[in-house]
Design a protein around this motif. Structure first.
Motif, PDB file in Angstrom:
ATOM      1  N   ARG A   1       0.794  -1.393  -0.239  1.00  0.00           N
ATOM      2  CA  ARG A   1      -0.266  -0.373   0.046  1.00  0.00           C
ATOM      3  C   ARG A   1       0.327   1.007   0.159  1.00  0.00           C
ATOM      4  NH1 ARG A   1      -3.275  -2.136   4.020  1.00  0.00           N
ATOM      5  NH2 ARG A   1      -4.361  -4.101   2.690  1.00  0.00           N
ATOM      6  N   ILE A   2       2.228   1.483   1.201  1.00  0.00           N
ATOM      7  CA  ILE A   2       2.706   2.224   1.029  1.00  0.00           C
ATOM      8  C   ILE A   2       3.817   2.609  -0.140  1.00  0.00           C
ATOM      9  CG2 ILE A   2       5.028   2.991   1.957  1.00  0.00           C
ATOM     10  CD1 ILE A   2       4.189   1.326   4.679  1.00  0.00           C
ATOM     11  N   ASN A   3       4.145   1.763  -1.214  1.00  0.00           N
ATOM     12  CA  ASN A   3       4.008   1.814  -2.387  1.00  0.00           C
ATOM     13  C   ASN A   3       3.603   2.035  -3.239  1.00  0.00           C
ATOM     14  OD1 ASN A   3       5.470   0.181  -5.218  1.00  0.00           O
ATOM     15  ND2 ASN A   3       7.037   0.413  -3.960  1.00  0.00           N
ATOM     16  N   ILE A   4       2.084   1.521  -3.590  1.00  0.00           N
ATOM     17  CA  ILE A   4       1.227   2.055  -4.735  1.00  0.00           C
ATOM     18  C   ILE A   4       0.896   3.768  -4.240  1.00  0.00           C
ATOM     19  CG2 ILE A   4      -0.818   1.888  -5.314  1.00  0.00           C
ATOM     20  CD1 ILE A   4      -0.486  -1.166  -4.996  1.00  0.00           C
ATOM     21  N   SER A   5       1.051   3.725  -2.672  1.00  0.00           N
ATOM     22  CA  SER A   5       0.370   5.524  -2.727  1.00  0.00           C
ATOM     23  C   SER A   5       1.563   6.479  -3.255  1.00  0.00           C
ATOM     24  CB  SER A   5       0.096   5.603  -1.078  1.00  0.00           C
ATOM     25  OG  SER A   5      -0.803   4.940  -0.328  1.00  0.00           O
ATOM     26  N   GLY A   6       2.903   5.979  -2.852  1.00  0.00           N
ATOM     27  CA  GLY A   6       3.793   6.672  -3.073  1.00  0.00           C
ATOM     28  C   GLY A   6       4.220   6.768  -4.744  1.00  0.00           C
ATOM     29  N   ARG A   7       4.203   5.888  -5.522  1.00  0.00           N
ATOM     30  CA  ARG A   7       4.230   6.310  -6.858  1.00  0.00           C
ATOM     31  C   ARG A   7       2.780   7.145  -7.729  1.00  0.00           C
ATOM     32  NH1 ARG A   7       6.987   2.248  -9.402  1.00  0.00           N
ATOM     33  NH2 ARG A   7       8.081   0.164  -8.197  1.00  0.00           N
ATOM     34  N   HIS A   8       1.783   6.899  -6.853  1.00  0.00           N
ATOM     35  CA  HIS A   8       0.918   7.583  -7.165  1.00  0.00           C
ATOM     36  C   HIS A   8       0.817   8.903  -7.119  1.00  0.00           C
ATOM     37  CE1 HIS A   8      -3.010   8.876  -7.762  1.00  0.00           C
ATOM     38  NE2 HIS A   8      -3.484   9.763  -7.159  1.00  0.00           N
TER      39      HIS A   8
END
Ligand code: ADP
Length: 629
Positions: A427-434
């Motif tokens: 989740r941290i990774n996806i939110s960061g990319r977004h």
């Protein structure tokens, strides 16, 4: 005397002769009657042949007079000279008549008894007196008649002598004298009467002439009068129309706040309309202004410039226009727009300037405010762009660290068997990319708005580019249960464009199609076309991304290309997104000289079309057009 009757020795002869002739019938009749009576009375006293001869003589003369009278009547009007011959012919006959009576009676008296002598003398007196009224109109004609009538008798009585004889001779002479005197006076009276009649006639003639002239003059005057009245009424009508127009013009000028003026260069006088006077706050009509006086009204800072503009226009005989400030008598200022045309003479020298002045104070103030606002806005925008550029750098560094470390942690957790940590780390990774994508897009847009985006044009192999893009988006499209159909010609050829930007446009369209479509179809196609048939037209490359997804409502079709705009469905949190992708795509398409458009039906799908020149040359603005246009 001036009339036709005037004649040196025999004035009014024609008139007098005509009068004598008019008495002829009565005179002839009296002569014949008297001759007949005398012959009858003397029938026993004288031998018949003598008496008959005498009567025939008198009758012959009377017949001649009658013939002459008839010819005279037929002759009609005659001149003064002709009158002499008519008189002469008449005088011959009257003298013969006088001789006939005088000699005839002498013979009678020499033979007759006393009583008959007295009768004869009485007849002679009667004849002599009877000829007077008619013949005395021309005295000498009467003289030639009366002397032969009475002369022989007077001689006869004087020759007889004795008391009776001499008495008769004296009385006869007295009678003759009296008759001649009366005849002489009568001729005077006749002449005066004729002169008066002539004068009267002249007077009447001249009065008639005067009257005719006066009537003619009156006719002329009446005609002139009519013409004048017509002209006056025409003039009044024209004046009324003119005054109406002037009122309309004045009202129009007042409403438009537009004044007009005229500068007579030759006499250096300026004529100003009412509205122009109002605009300048001065009555320039009452006291005529000259050029320098009007120039003094112009604001000191603008004066030199305005003067130069006008002088140049006048010397070149060319129209001009300029803006300047004027100072009103109360010290306030107004902004004026002036436009004028120069009128020249045959040699091309300027003689008049015709111009208008428009009060643009309000517009000028508004423009000033607008310019200030624009300046402020530009400054704010530049500050914002600068801020975003700085911030994005500041944000991207820690964000990349977060994304990087979340991936490392995820791998560590997998290695150590701490699988419960994996979902959180993902989740941290996806939110960061977004977040990183959002920051990148905001940065792109702010660069575009600040005009700092540049095109890097290069030759692109379309087959390779489309293949690469299709491969990148395929997992994304298929993640939602969709089918990706790539409809690219075998040899799509080359194009000249900014490859990074073109990639970004197509990736954005394809990821949108994948996002807003579930268990459907996404079609990616490419085609080339020309503006006009044949080789002359400009060549274009058309990319199309069509899906069978949720579609866009008609009201949102235009706004989807605006920054931060999303359709109602697009706002649904399940789709995610920034609302910047299409705005950036539009800007990039336009920079390359192309356009982007959309057509869509809610529930049926959308079709985005990007049209780019096969050889983009420079960044050029182009409008957004809908597909099919
Ligand atoms: P984002 O997709 O990040 O919201 P975009 O600028 O790419 O921003 O798109 C703007 C909006 O246009 C979207 O939010 C969506 O409402 C609408 N949109 C774009 N593409 C499609 C599509 N293929 N089908 C339906 N709606 C779309």
């Amino acid at each position: 005397m001036t009339s036709s009757g005037a004649h040196d020795r025999f004035p009014y002869l024609a008139g007098r002769v005509r009068l004598i002739y008019s008495d002829a019938p009565a005179t002839i009749a009296i002569n014949l009657i008297n001759a007949a009576v005398l012959s009858f009375v003397m029938r026993g006293e004288l031998p018949s042949p003598i008496l008959l001869g005498w009567f025939i003589f008198i009758a012959g003369v009377m017949v001649s007079r009658a013939v002459l009278y008839a010819r005279h009547r037929l002759a009609g009007v005659y001149s003064e000279d002709e009158a002499r011959s008519w008189l002469l012919r008449l005088a011959i006959l009257t003298t013969l008549t006088g001789i006939g009576w005088g000699v005839g009676c002498l013979v009678v008296m020499s033979e007759a008894p006393p009583l008959h002598k007295v009768f004869t003398a009485f007849v002679l007196g009667g004849m002599a007196a009877g000829g007077l009224p008619s013949l005395a109109r021309v005295f000498w004609a009467y003289l030639l008649f009366v002397v032969p009538v009475l002369g022989p008798a007077i001689f006869y009585f004087a020759w007889q002598g004795g008391e009776i004889g001499w008495s008769m001779a004296v009385m006869g002479t007295l009678l003759l004298g009296f008759l001649l005197m009366t005849g002489w006076r009568q001729e005077r009276v006749v002449l005066e009467a004729l002169a008066l009649a002539g004068q009267n006639r002249e007077l009447v003639n001249s009065l008639t002439e005067e009257k005719n002239r006066a009537l003619e003059e009156k006719g002329k005057a009446d005609r002139l009068n009519d013409e004048l009245l017509r002209q006056i009424s025409d003039r009044q009508e024209i004046e009324a129309r003119l005054s109406d127009r002037e009122k309309i013009l004045a009202t129009t000028q007042r409403v438009a706040r537009l004044g007009n003026w005229e500068w007579d260069i030759v006499n250096d006088r300026i004529i100003s309309s009412e509205e122009n006077n109002r605009l300048f706050g001065r009555d320039m009509t009452a006291t005529p202004y000259d050029y320098d006086t009007v120039l003094q009204i112009v604001h000191p800072e603008d004066r030199e410039r305005v003067d130069a503009v006008i002088r140049e226009a006048v010397s070149g005989c060319k129209p001009y226009s300029c803006d300047y400030r004027i100072v009103l008598p109360d010290g306030s200022e107004k902004m004026v727009y002036e436009q004028a045309d120069i009128v020249g003479d045959a040699e091309g020298r300027a003689t008049r300037v015709l111009g208008i002045n428009l009060d643009i104070t309000e517009r000028y103030e508004a423009e000033k405010e607008l310019l200030a606002a624009k300046f402020q806005a530009e400054e704010a925008s530049a500050a914002k762009s600068q801020f975003l550029a700085n911030m994005s750098h500041e944000l991207r560094t820690p964000l990349n660290a977060i994304i990087g470390y979340s991936e490392i942690l995820k791998e560590d957790a997998e290695e150590r068997g701490q699988l419960d940590l994996k979902p959180d780390l993902e989740r941290i990774n996806i939110s960061g990319r977004h977040l990183l994508q959002l920051i990148n897009e905001v940065l792109d847009l702010s660069r575009i708005e600040a005009g700092r985006t540049e095109l890097h044009l290069e030759e692109i192999d379309l087959a390779a580019l489309t293949k690469e893009i299709a491969a990148t988006v395929r997992p994304l499209v298929e993640a939602n249960g969709n089918r990706l159909i790539v409809d690219i010609p075998d040899e799509p050829g080359m194009m000249r464009a900014d490859a990074t930007k073109l990639r970004q446009i197509l990736f954005n369209l394809l990821s949108n199609a994948a996002k807003f479509t579930e268990r459907g179809e996404v079609r990616f196609s490419l085609s080339r076309f020309r503006d006009e048939a044949g080789a002359g037209g400009k060549e274009w490359v058309r990319f199309r991304v069509a899906d069978t997804g949720i579609g866009i409502v008609p009201e949102s079709l235009d706004s989807v290309f605006m920054a931060f705009e999303r359709s109602e469905a697009g706002r649904d949190s399940k789709y995610g997104g920034t609302g910047l992708g299409l705005a950036i795509s539009r800007h990039y398409s336009e920079m390359m000289g192309g356009a982007i458009s959309v057509d869509s039906k809610p529930g049926e799908g959308s079709r985005f079309t990007v049209r780019l020149p096969a050889k983009a040359v420079d960044c050029r603005p182009a409008k957004v057009v809908r597909a099919g246009e």
